[in-house]
Design an enzyme around this catalytic site. Structure first.
Site, PDB file in Angstrom:
ATOM      1  N   TYR A 142       0.437  -1.387  -0.210  1.00 47.49           N
ATOM      2  CA  TYR A 142      -0.112   0.070  -0.293  1.00 47.49           C
ATOM      3  C   TYR A 142       0.946   1.149  -0.094  1.00 47.49           C
ATOM      4  CZ  TYR A 142      -3.640  -3.046   0.975  1.00 47.49           C
ATOM      5  OH  TYR A 142      -5.043  -3.702   0.796  1.00 47.49           O
ATOM      6  N   LYS A 190       2.751 -15.175   3.216  1.00 41.66           N
ATOM      7  CA  LYS A 190       3.117 -16.137   2.113  1.00 41.66           C
ATOM      8  C   LYS A 190       4.924 -16.168   1.094  1.00 41.66           C
ATOM      9  CE  LYS A 190       1.317 -18.070  -1.684  1.00 41.66           C
ATOM     10  NZ  LYS A 190       0.424 -19.101  -2.058  1.00 41.66           N
ATOM     11  N   ASP A 222      -3.563 -18.241   2.400  1.00 44.16           N
ATOM     12  CA  ASP A 222      -4.557 -18.831   1.372  1.00 44.16           C
ATOM     13  C   ASP A 222      -4.521 -19.591   2.465  1.00 44.16           C
ATOM     14  OD1 ASP A 222      -1.730 -20.121   1.090  1.00 44.16           O
ATOM     15  OD2 ASP A 222      -2.020 -20.095  -1.035  1.00 44.16           O
ATOM     16  N   ASP A 246      -5.691  -6.856   6.032  1.00 45.31           N
ATOM     17  CA  ASP A 246      -6.703  -5.807   5.323  1.00 45.31           C
ATOM     18  C   ASP A 246      -7.622  -6.842   4.989  1.00 45.31           C
ATOM     19  OD1 ASP A 246      -8.476  -3.604   4.451  1.00 45.31           O
ATOM     20  OD2 ASP A 246      -7.084  -4.098   1.953  1.00 45.31           O
ATOM     21  N   ASP A 250     -11.694  -8.598   6.695  1.00 44.40           N
ATOM     22  CA  ASP A 250     -12.877  -8.427   6.579  1.00 44.40           C
ATOM     23  C   ASP A 250     -13.443  -9.898   6.896  1.00 44.40           C
ATOM     24  OD1 ASP A 250     -12.640  -5.686   6.139  1.00 44.40           O
ATOM     25  OD2 ASP A 250     -14.200  -6.270   4.543  1.00 44.40           O
TER      26      ASP A 250
END
Ligand code: IPM
Ligand code: MG
Length: 358
Positions: A142, A190, A222, A246, A250
């Site tokens: 970001y 990851k 994942d 992020d 959610d």
């Protein structure tokens, strides 16, 4: 005590929910005899409209001068549907995080027993889920540069960057949290693909060795997204980089039944920011239907973290539990057959309840 709060309502439902949150803050201050000084400033799409900047310097100065920032939401469909817009409300939020040095976003996910039936997951899976996601907030993709488009516009690029220093400080924080909870930390990365994730894993392993009492495991993102749905109660503290955090928060938020329930604290170098994790929900703006509980619970986090007033925080949580138990809740979490309450009804109930607690 004197509490200086910068109030940043922002866009969409931001102003309505922040008003309920501040109603509750005022009630707590009245009850406990604290002096409250609140100052409001613009951020997001409204700040672009009125001042041409989604995080104006005057807003930043106010945040720097305050003991805590109470934040609503930012974002507007006007910008979501215009990928060519040069200035975007989200840039205001990112600028605020960067300028205030808010490197850690703490998102607790707790279940409310009476709302288990609202979860998209089976109640037996959700029962007892109680985790904290610690998201790195000022690094990664970001913020990494270069970011942009090639001259012919046919190629776009983002850059993910992490330094060992950034990873070290957040993993230390996560280990401290785990130490004060169930002593279990999951580092999500990851590392099978990304160089930044391999630095995360290597750095986390070194930091973790200083916390022999904390059981640390490592999970690819994942796999973690699957395990969160399959067995949310297995997690205690999760620490991860900006974008993974992020996305996972959610996902984690709906486990509890509604995105409208989850508060967050962003902490770091300067003033901390307290905000609901949901967005500006423009479809609901002005309708008095938005769930103010995530914002009100963010006020509880503010008393805990920014003011170290845990009794005040507990009062707020107790009043929120009472509103749920009394069915004074907005449509997203109302039980069928029971008339939902409005945003302002919920705020009024909670503020009144706080004042009536002996
Ligand atoms: C969040 C939001 C923000 C983010 C957006 C609005 C920029 O989704 O706080 O999770 O991506 O960090
Ligand atoms: Mg998000």
């Amino acid at each position: 005590m004197e509490l200086n709060i910068a109030v940043l309502p922002g866009d969409g439902i931001g102003p309505e929910i922040v008003e309920q949150g501040m109603k509750v803050v005022r009630a707590v201050c009245r009850k406990k005899g604290h002096g409250l000084y609140e100052k409001t400033a613009l951020v997001g799409a409204i700040a672009i409209k009125e001042m041409g900047n989604p995080y104006p310097n005057s807003t930043h100065d106010l945040c720097m001068r305050s003991d805590a920032v109470f934040f609503g939401a930012i974002g507007s469909p006007e910008y979501d549907n215009d990928p060519t817009a040069k200035v975007r409300p989200e840039q205001g939020l990112l600028a605020m995080r960067q300028k205030l040095g808010l490197y850690a976003n703490i998102r607790p996910v707790t279940t409310f027993p009476t709302l288990l039936h609202k979860s998209p997951l089976r109640p037996d899976l959700v029962e007892g889920a109680d985790l904290i996601c610690i998201r790195e907030l000022t690094g990664g993709i970001y913020f990494g540069r270069p970011q942009g488009r090639s001259e012919d516009g046919e190629t776009a690029y983002d850059t993910c960057v992490y330094t060992r220093k950034e990873i070290t400080r957040i993993v230390h924080l996560a280990c401290e949290y785990a130490r004060n909870r169930r002593k279990k930390l999951t580092v999500v990365d990851k590392a099978n693909v990304l160089a930044t994730s391999r630095l995360w894993r290597q750095t986390a392993q070194a930091v973790a060795s200083e916390y022999p009492d904390v059981a640390v495991d490592y999970m690819f993102v994942d796999n973690a997204s699957m395990r969160l749905i399959q067995s949310p109660a297995d997690f205690d503290v999760i620490v991860t980089e900006n974008m993974f955090g992020d996305i996972l928060t959610d996902e984690a938020s709906v486990i509890t039944g509604s995105l409208g329930m989850l508060p967050s604290a962003s902490i770091g170098i300067h003033t901390s920011v307290f905000e609901p994790i949901h967005g500006s929900f423009p479809q609901a703006a002005g309708k008095n239907i938005a769930n103010p509980l995530a914002t009100i619970l963010s006020a509880a986090l503010m008393f805990d973290y920014a003011f170290k007033l845990s009794e005040e925080a507990a009062l707020i949580r107790q009043a929120v539990d009472a509103s749920i138990a009394s069915n004074v809740v907005t449509p997203d979490i109302a039980s069928s057959g029971i008339a939902p309450a409005s945003t302002t009804d919920v705020g009024d109930f909670i503020a009144t309840h706080i004042l009536s607690i002996p």
